[in-house]
Structures are given as structure tokens and as C-alpha cells.
Design a protein around this motif. Sequence first.
Motif, PDB file in Angstrom:
ATOM      1  N   GLN A 183      -4.986  -0.417 -14.285  1.00 30.29           N
ATOM      2  CA  GLN A 183      -3.870  -1.356 -14.293  1.00 30.29           C
ATOM      3  C   GLN A 183      -2.984  -1.051 -13.084  1.00 30.29           C
ATOM      4  O   GLN A 183      -3.205  -0.086 -12.366  1.00 30.29           O
ATOM      5  CB  GLN A 183      -3.090  -1.226 -15.605  1.00 30.29           C
ATOM      6  N   GLN A 184      -1.964  -1.864 -12.867  1.00 31.22           N
ATOM      7  CA  GLN A 184      -1.124  -1.699 -11.677  1.00 31.22           C
ATOM      8  C   GLN A 184      -0.555  -0.284 -11.576  1.00 31.22           C
ATOM      9  O   GLN A 184      -0.601   0.336 -10.517  1.00 31.22           O
ATOM     10  CB  GLN A 184       0.011  -2.720 -11.665  1.00 31.22           C
ATOM     11  N   GLU A 185      -0.042   0.248 -12.667  1.00 32.50           N
ATOM     12  CA  GLU A 185       0.538   1.593 -12.640  1.00 32.50           C
ATOM     13  C   GLU A 185      -0.527   2.642 -12.309  1.00 32.50           C
ATOM     14  O   GLU A 185      -0.261   3.613 -11.608  1.00 32.50           O
ATOM     15  CB  GLU A 185       1.212   1.921 -13.978  1.00 32.50           C
ATOM     16  N   ASP A 186      -1.754   2.444 -12.783  1.00 32.27           N
ATOM     17  CA  ASP A 186      -2.846   3.364 -12.456  1.00 32.27           C
ATOM     18  C   ASP A 186      -3.149   3.320 -10.965  1.00 32.27           C
ATOM     19  O   ASP A 186      -3.357   4.359 -10.334  1.00 32.27           O
ATOM     20  CB  ASP A 186      -4.122   2.991 -13.224  1.00 32.27           C
ATOM     21  N   LEU A 187      -3.180   2.129 -10.395  1.00 29.88           N
ATOM     22  CA  LEU A 187      -3.436   1.996  -8.963  1.00 29.88           C
ATOM     23  C   LEU A 187      -2.386   2.759  -8.169  1.00 29.88           C
ATOM     24  O   LEU A 187      -2.710   3.490  -7.233  1.00 29.88           O
ATOM     25  CB  LEU A 187      -3.432   0.520  -8.551  1.00 29.88           C
ATOM     26  N   LEU A 243       0.827  -1.203   0.000  1.00 28.88           N
ATOM     27  CA  LEU A 243       0.000   0.000   0.000  1.00 28.88           C
ATOM     28  C   LEU A 243       0.861   1.251   0.000  1.00 28.88           C
ATOM     29  O   LEU A 243       0.447   2.307  -0.472  1.00 28.88           O
ATOM     30  CB  LEU A 243      -0.944   0.007   1.203  1.00 28.88           C
ATOM     31  N   GLY A 244       2.074   1.132   0.504  1.00 28.31           N
ATOM     32  CA  GLY A 244       2.994   2.260   0.526  1.00 28.31           C
ATOM     33  C   GLY A 244       3.343   2.777  -0.861  1.00 28.31           C
ATOM     34  O   GLY A 244       3.796   3.905  -1.010  1.00 28.31           O
ATOM     35  N   GLU A 245       3.147   1.955  -1.887  1.00 25.80           N
ATOM     36  CA  GLU A 245       3.402   2.387  -3.261  1.00 25.80           C
ATOM     37  C   GLU A 245       2.351   3.358  -3.773  1.00 25.80           C
ATOM     38  O   GLU A 245       2.591   4.075  -4.736  1.00 25.80           O
ATOM     39  CB  GLU A 245       3.418   1.181  -4.209  1.00 25.80           C
ATOM     40  N   THR A 303      -0.340   5.253  -9.180  1.00 27.65           N
ATOM     41  CA  THR A 303      -0.261   6.704  -9.384  1.00 27.65           C
ATOM     42  C   THR A 303      -1.554   7.453  -9.059  1.00 27.65           C
ATOM     43  O   THR A 303      -1.506   8.654  -8.801  1.00 27.65           O
ATOM     44  CB  THR A 303       0.141   7.051 -10.838  1.00 27.65           C
ATOM     45  N   LEU A 304      -2.687   6.759  -9.043  1.00 33.41           N
ATOM     46  CA  LEU A 304      -3.956   7.457  -8.832  1.00 33.41           C
ATOM     47  C   LEU A 304      -4.545   7.292  -7.437  1.00 33.41           C
ATOM     48  O   LEU A 304      -5.295   8.147  -6.982  1.00 33.41           O
ATOM     49  CB  LEU A 304      -4.986   6.987  -9.864  1.00 33.41           C
ATOM     50  N   LEU A 305      -4.239   6.185  -6.772  1.00 31.75           N
ATOM     51  CA  LEU A 305      -4.786   5.966  -5.432  1.00 31.75           C
ATOM     52  C   LEU A 305      -3.818   6.473  -4.376  1.00 31.75           C
ATOM     53  O   LEU A 305      -2.613   6.328  -4.509  1.00 31.75           O
ATOM     54  CB  LEU A 305      -5.068   4.477  -5.201  1.00 31.75           C
ATOM     55  N   ASN A 306      -4.367   7.053  -3.332  1.00 35.11           N
ATOM     56  CA  ASN A 306      -3.577   7.560  -2.220  1.00 35.11           C
ATOM     57  C   ASN A 306      -3.718   6.585  -1.058  1.00 35.11           C
ATOM     58  O   ASN A 306      -4.839   6.258  -0.650  1.00 35.11           O
ATOM     59  CB  ASN A 306      -4.083   8.954  -1.835  1.00 35.11           C
TER      60      ASN A 306
END
Length: 103
Positions: free
Chosen positions: A56-60, A14-16, A62-65
Motif C-alpha cells: 500500500q502507499q505507506e508500505d511504498l 520519490l523523495g518520500e 517506508t520500505l522503498l529507498n
Amino acid sequence: MLRERYARRLPVSLGELAGHAQGTVQLPLHVALTRFDLDRPRSRMSMYRTVLAEGQQEDLITLLNRDLLVARWPVLRTLISRAIRDVWEAAFPELAAAPVAAA
């Protein structure tokens, strides 16, 4: 299987999750053709539901806090599909341990 599809997209931790906590977010076209105001609770929840289901993984990442996801998980988990909820809670026990929101 649907759960496997969601599991393959999970971040390692989740830290990502490094998305914005405030302001307006324009989602990439492959996720959804719309803009969300993170300062408005309904708009924020709609964005998180959309990104969890379509991103996608990268969206998760970069978009989720992370902090918003954890804080809002008790309600958000009631708005997403069982498959998404099960995958995220199995991967991240801190989400599963969050108090369940009252109906």
C-alpha cells in the motif's frame, strides 16, 4: 482497472521513499511473509518487486529507498508488470528517463 489500483497507491514524490538501503527487512504480513537481505542484489530486487506489486502507499514510502529505486530501475522495470511500470514511469518522469537495461 489494474493501473488505477497501482496509481492510487503512489507516493506524491520519490523523495518520500524512506526505506533502508542496507541490512535485512521484514515485510509486513499484508505484503508478504518473508524477510529480505538488501545487501544481496537478488533479494533486494525480489523485495522491490513484491512491494511494488503488493504494498500500500505507506508500505511504498517506508520500505522503498528512493536512491536504490532510481539506480536499479533500468533492471527492475524489466522484472515488474507492464501496469506497474507504466504507472510509476508516468508519475515519475525521472524513472522513465533512466537508461533501459540491456537484455
